[in-house]
Design a protein around this motif. Structure first.
Motif, PDB file in Angstrom:
ATOM      1  N   THR A 117       0.688   7.902   6.164  1.00 29.54           N
ATOM      2  CA  THR A 117       1.520   7.927   6.577  1.00 29.54           C
ATOM      3  C   THR A 117       2.952   7.877   6.480  1.00 29.54           C
ATOM      4  O   THR A 117       3.315   6.845   5.609  1.00 29.54           O
ATOM      5  CB  THR A 117       1.740   6.285   7.926  1.00 29.54           C
ATOM      6  N   PRO A 118       3.689   9.015   6.558  1.00 31.23           N
ATOM      7  CA  PRO A 118       5.508   8.918   5.649  1.00 31.23           C
ATOM      8  C   PRO A 118       5.823   7.733   6.523  1.00 31.23           C
ATOM      9  O   PRO A 118       5.724   7.357   7.524  1.00 31.23           O
ATOM     10  CB  PRO A 118       5.145  10.390   6.701  1.00 31.23           C
ATOM     11  N   ALA A 119       6.600   7.373   5.534  1.00 30.92           N
ATOM     12  CA  ALA A 119       7.892   6.669   5.669  1.00 30.92           C
ATOM     13  C   ALA A 119       9.298   7.039   4.939  1.00 30.92           C
ATOM     14  O   ALA A 119       9.121   8.194   3.792  1.00 30.92           O
ATOM     15  CB  ALA A 119       7.479   5.274   5.232  1.00 30.92           C
ATOM     16  N   PHE A 120      10.549   7.318   5.134  1.00 31.50           N
ATOM     17  CA  PHE A 120      12.032   7.095   4.656  1.00 31.50           C
ATOM     18  C   PHE A 120      12.082   6.641   4.169  1.00 31.50           C
ATOM     19  O   PHE A 120      12.072   5.085   4.049  1.00 31.50           O
ATOM     20  CB  PHE A 120      12.801   7.757   5.903  1.00 31.50           C
ATOM     21  N   GLY A 121      13.089   6.457   3.207  1.00 28.00           N
ATOM     22  CA  GLY A 121      14.131   5.975   1.941  1.00 28.00           C
ATOM     23  C   GLY A 121      15.412   6.093   2.802  1.00 28.00           C
ATOM     24  O   GLY A 121      16.082   7.014   2.930  1.00 28.00           O
ATOM     25  N   THR A 146      14.913  14.296   6.642  1.00 26.15           N
ATOM     26  CA  THR A 146      13.978  15.262   7.182  1.00 26.15           C
ATOM     27  C   THR A 146      12.436  15.414   5.943  1.00 26.15           C
ATOM     28  O   THR A 146      11.290  15.684   6.947  1.00 26.15           O
ATOM     29  CB  THR A 146      14.540  16.859   7.309  1.00 26.15           C
ATOM     30  N   GLU A 147      12.938  14.385   5.205  1.00 25.72           N
ATOM     31  CA  GLU A 147      11.998  14.641   4.323  1.00 25.72           C
ATOM     32  C   GLU A 147      11.526  13.151   3.846  1.00 25.72           C
ATOM     33  O   GLU A 147      12.151  12.780   2.795  1.00 25.72           O
ATOM     34  CB  GLU A 147      12.684  15.963   2.611  1.00 25.72           C
ATOM     35  N   PRO A 148      10.533  12.710   4.028  1.00 24.49           N
ATOM     36  CA  PRO A 148      10.192  10.879   3.970  1.00 24.49           C
ATOM     37  C   PRO A 148       9.228  11.211   2.145  1.00 24.49           C
ATOM     38  O   PRO A 148       8.598  12.121   1.711  1.00 24.49           O
ATOM     39  CB  PRO A 148       8.867  11.502   4.370  1.00 24.49           C
ATOM     40  N   ARG A 149      10.041  10.040   1.889  1.00 23.78           N
ATOM     41  CA  ARG A 149       9.586  10.343  -0.176  1.00 23.78           C
ATOM     42  C   ARG A 149       8.354   8.870  -0.350  1.00 23.78           C
ATOM     43  O   ARG A 149       8.035   9.067  -0.982  1.00 23.78           O
ATOM     44  CB  ARG A 149      10.530   9.405  -0.603  1.00 23.78           C
ATOM     45  N   PHE A 150       7.929   8.388   1.363  1.00 29.02           N
ATOM     46  CA  PHE A 150       6.975   7.639   0.967  1.00 29.02           C
ATOM     47  C   PHE A 150       5.594   7.575   1.665  1.00 29.02           C
ATOM     48  O   PHE A 150       6.245   8.674   2.720  1.00 29.02           O
ATOM     49  CB  PHE A 150       7.136   5.923   1.000  1.00 29.02           C
ATOM     50  N   LEU A 151       4.677   7.469   1.778  1.00 31.12           N
ATOM     51  CA  LEU A 151       3.363   6.918   2.626  1.00 31.12           C
ATOM     52  C   LEU A 151       2.973   5.372   2.280  1.00 31.12           C
ATOM     53  O   LEU A 151       3.240   4.695   1.262  1.00 31.12           O
ATOM     54  CB  LEU A 151       2.489   7.891   1.802  1.00 31.12           C
ATOM     55  N   PHE A 152       1.959   5.511   3.482  1.00 28.32           N
ATOM     56  CA  PHE A 152       1.885   4.651   3.597  1.00 28.32           C
ATOM     57  C   PHE A 152       0.952   4.061   4.306  1.00 28.32           C
ATOM     58  O   PHE A 152      -0.171   4.729   5.437  1.00 28.32           O
ATOM     59  CB  PHE A 152       2.930   2.854   4.567  1.00 28.32           C
ATOM     60  N   ASP A 153       0.146   3.493   4.678  1.00 33.88           N
ATOM     61  CA  ASP A 153      -1.394   3.347   5.231  1.00 33.88           C
ATOM     62  C   ASP A 153      -2.131   4.316   5.697  1.00 33.88           C
ATOM     63  O   ASP A 153      -2.245   5.521   6.458  1.00 33.88           O
ATOM     64  CB  ASP A 153      -0.626   2.729   7.049  1.00 33.88           C
ATOM     65  N   ASP A 160       1.197  -0.975  -0.178  1.00 31.77           N
ATOM     66  CA  ASP A 160       0.108   0.064   0.003  1.00 31.77           C
ATOM     67  C   ASP A 160       0.775   1.303   0.279  1.00 31.77           C
ATOM     68  O   ASP A 160       0.007   2.726   0.079  1.00 31.77           O
ATOM     69  CB  ASP A 160      -0.748  -0.341   1.586  1.00 31.77           C
ATOM     70  N   PHE A 161       2.504   1.472  -0.748  1.00 32.12           N
ATOM     71  CA  PHE A 161       3.072   1.949  -0.267  1.00 32.12           C
ATOM     72  C   PHE A 161       2.804   2.918  -2.003  1.00 32.12           C
ATOM     73  O   PHE A 161       2.358   2.521  -3.067  1.00 32.12           O
ATOM     74  CB  PHE A 161       4.453   2.009  -0.765  1.00 32.12           C
ATOM     75  N   THR A 162       3.219   4.634  -1.451  1.00 36.87           N
ATOM     76  CA  THR A 162       2.449   5.378  -2.588  1.00 36.87           C
ATOM     77  C   THR A 162       3.803   6.891  -1.937  1.00 36.87           C
ATOM     78  O   THR A 162       4.798   6.414  -0.864  1.00 36.87           O
ATOM     79  CB  THR A 162       1.063   6.064  -2.482  1.00 36.87           C
ATOM     80  N   LEU A 163       4.043   7.176  -3.478  1.00 35.86           N
ATOM     81  CA  LEU A 163       4.854   8.352  -3.456  1.00 35.86           C
ATOM     82  C   LEU A 163       4.447   9.596  -3.423  1.00 35.86           C
ATOM     83  O   LEU A 163       3.575   9.867  -3.468  1.00 35.86           O
ATOM     84  CB  LEU A 163       6.110   8.191  -4.711  1.00 35.86           C
ATOM     85  N   THR A 164       5.524  10.263  -2.460  1.00 36.66           N
ATOM     86  CA  THR A 164       5.477  11.281  -2.937  1.00 36.66           C
ATOM     87  C   THR A 164       4.920  12.307  -3.615  1.00 36.66           C
ATOM     88  O   THR A 164       5.915  11.516  -5.046  1.00 36.66           O
ATOM     89  CB  THR A 164       6.277  12.719  -1.288  1.00 36.66           C
ATOM     90  N   PRO A 165       4.644  13.880  -4.326  1.00 36.50           N
ATOM     91  CA  PRO A 165       4.697  14.496  -5.598  1.00 36.50           C
ATOM     92  C   PRO A 165       5.969  14.243  -6.084  1.00 36.50           C
ATOM     93  O   PRO A 165       7.163  14.895  -5.091  1.00 36.50           O
ATOM     94  CB  PRO A 165       3.976  14.805  -5.632  1.00 36.50           C
ATOM     95  N   VAL A 166       6.740  14.493  -7.391  1.00 31.85           N
ATOM     96  CA  VAL A 166       7.669  14.601  -8.378  1.00 31.85           C
ATOM     97  C   VAL A 166       7.729  16.106  -8.101  1.00 31.85           C
ATOM     98  O   VAL A 166       6.658  16.638  -8.973  1.00 31.85           O
ATOM     99  CB  VAL A 166       7.725  13.772  -9.303  1.00 31.85           C
ATOM    100  N   GLY A 167       9.126  17.109  -7.402  1.00 27.60           N
ATOM    101  CA  GLY A 167       8.999  18.303  -7.565  1.00 27.60           C
ATOM    102  C   GLY A 167      10.381  18.822  -8.430  1.00 27.60           C
ATOM    103  O   GLY A 167      10.670  17.775  -8.956  1.00 27.60           O
TER     104      GLY A 167
END
Length: 361
Positions: free
Chosen positions: A124-128, A114-121, A19-26
């Motif tokens: 909820t932020p997650a780091f790489g 300080t900048e998580p790139r992933f989201l789950f659940d 269920d992971f998604t990514l933050t927007p590409v900046g």
């Protein structure tokens, strides 16, 4: 998308979920679909807390894949390009970069805390790990973290170049600058140790001693370039036989333990170079005396990421691989899927395996 998450240091199992998604590409970002990623000892160090990282985190930093999307201002790659992930992107403007040491740039490394790139659940932020997180099907990295590579290079070979090869071969070519005819001792015959051995062979070293307590690793060390192999308790005899008791010109430590650094020190001749390649713990002290440091005349060199400039070194190592001078296939102990990562981590803890490669569809 699917990935493997570490919730807390010391967890026995990774949380493999879809269920992971990514933050927007900046602006300046590159989204990469991971095709192959290694299971490296540094990943294990994140799981155990030896290498501190923000939590929760998706491990993985040694990878290769295909560009899916680029942000505004990115001109170095485009969708469809094959890339190797560079886990220490160089900003190009800090003192390390300007001074010619892009491997020491901390700009993006600090941002990864300080900048998580992933989201789950849901949200909820997650780091790489190191801003990467290649134990996921897709990642976002700054454009400096995605280095274009020829499309005919297999993804699994490209992934190895992304960390293990660059760290090991780079330590020989860039840090130690081993010359033809030199003698070399390598403490530790894991994936990076074998890369050091290959770098020594490529450099023209005439005597290359592989040192590892597991005799099962000696045959492969010789296959990729070691001229001799021994266990640590056989080292003094090897020094006598191979160097007339003088010691080796270069001693590489590729374990990440103070005891291994001392073994490399013991193997190295007076005036020689001791090169520290392994990633050790912050509380692991090296017991050298001030007398030894001065009067033995040995040089202690640290080699972070092989002192590499990846824009130069990734293509160089690709060319060595294509020319048959870098044996990457022999270094892969198994090819697995993401669902096998918990078993892969257990095997890595056992110490017998080399590089396990996770392949994505």
């Amino acid at each position: 998308m699917r990935g493997a998450l570490l919730h807390a240091v010391g967890d026995e199992k990774l949380d493999i979920r879809d269920d992971f998604t990514l933050t927007p590409v900046g602006p300046g970002d590159v989204r990469v679909r991971v095709k192959a990623t290694g299971v490296c000892h540094s990943d294990l160090s994140v799981l155990t807390g030896v290498l501190p990282m923000p939590l929760p985190i998706i491990p993985g930093h040694e990878g290769a894949g295909e560009v899916v999307e680029v942000g505004d201002g990115v001109t170095t790659v485009q969708p469809g390009d094959h890339v190797i992930i560079n886990w220490t992107p160089a900003c190009g403007a800090c003192p390390s970069c300007v001074g010619g040491q892009p491997n020491l740039c901390m700009t993006y490394m600090m941002k990864s805390f300080t900048e998580p790139r992933f989201l789950f659940d849901g949200a909820t932020p997650a780091f790489g790990m190191a801003g990467c997180g290649t134990w996921a099907e897709e990642i976002i990295v700054p454009w400096q973290g995605a280095i274009k590579v020829d499309s005919d290079v297999p993804y699994e070979a490209a992934a190895l170049i992304g960390c293990g090869i660059t760290t090991g071969v780079g330590a020989v070519l860039n840090t130690a600058k081993v010359r033809p005819g030199a003698t070399v001792a390598v403490v530790g015959c894991g994936g990076v140790g074998l890369s050091v051995i290959q770098g020594a062979r490529i450099s023209g070293a005439t005597t290359i001693l592989a040192i590892d307590p597991l005799e099962s690793k000696h045959a492969l060390a010789k296959k990729v370039g070691a001229t001799h192999a021994c266990t640590p308790d056989q080292l003094m005899d090897a020094i006598g036989t191979l160097t007339g008791g003088q010691g080796f010109d270069h001693g590489f430590e590729v374990v990440g333990k103070s005891a291994a650094i001392m073994t490399a020190w013991q193997a190295t001749r007076r005036g020689g170079d001791v090169i520290v390649v392994g990633a050790g713990a912050m509380d692991d002290q090296v017991p050298l005396t001030a007398f030894n440091l001065l009067f033995e005349g040995k040089n202690i060199l640290s080699s972070l990421y092989g002192d590499a400039d990846v824009r130069r070194d990734f293509p160089r190592f690709v060319n060595l691989y294509k020319a048959g001078k870098l044996d990457l296939d022999s270094m892969i102990s198994s090819r697995i899927r993401i669902g096998d990562l918990n078993d892969a981590v257990d095997a890595l803890r056992g110490g017998e395996v080399l590089r396990q490669i996770v392949l994505f569809d």
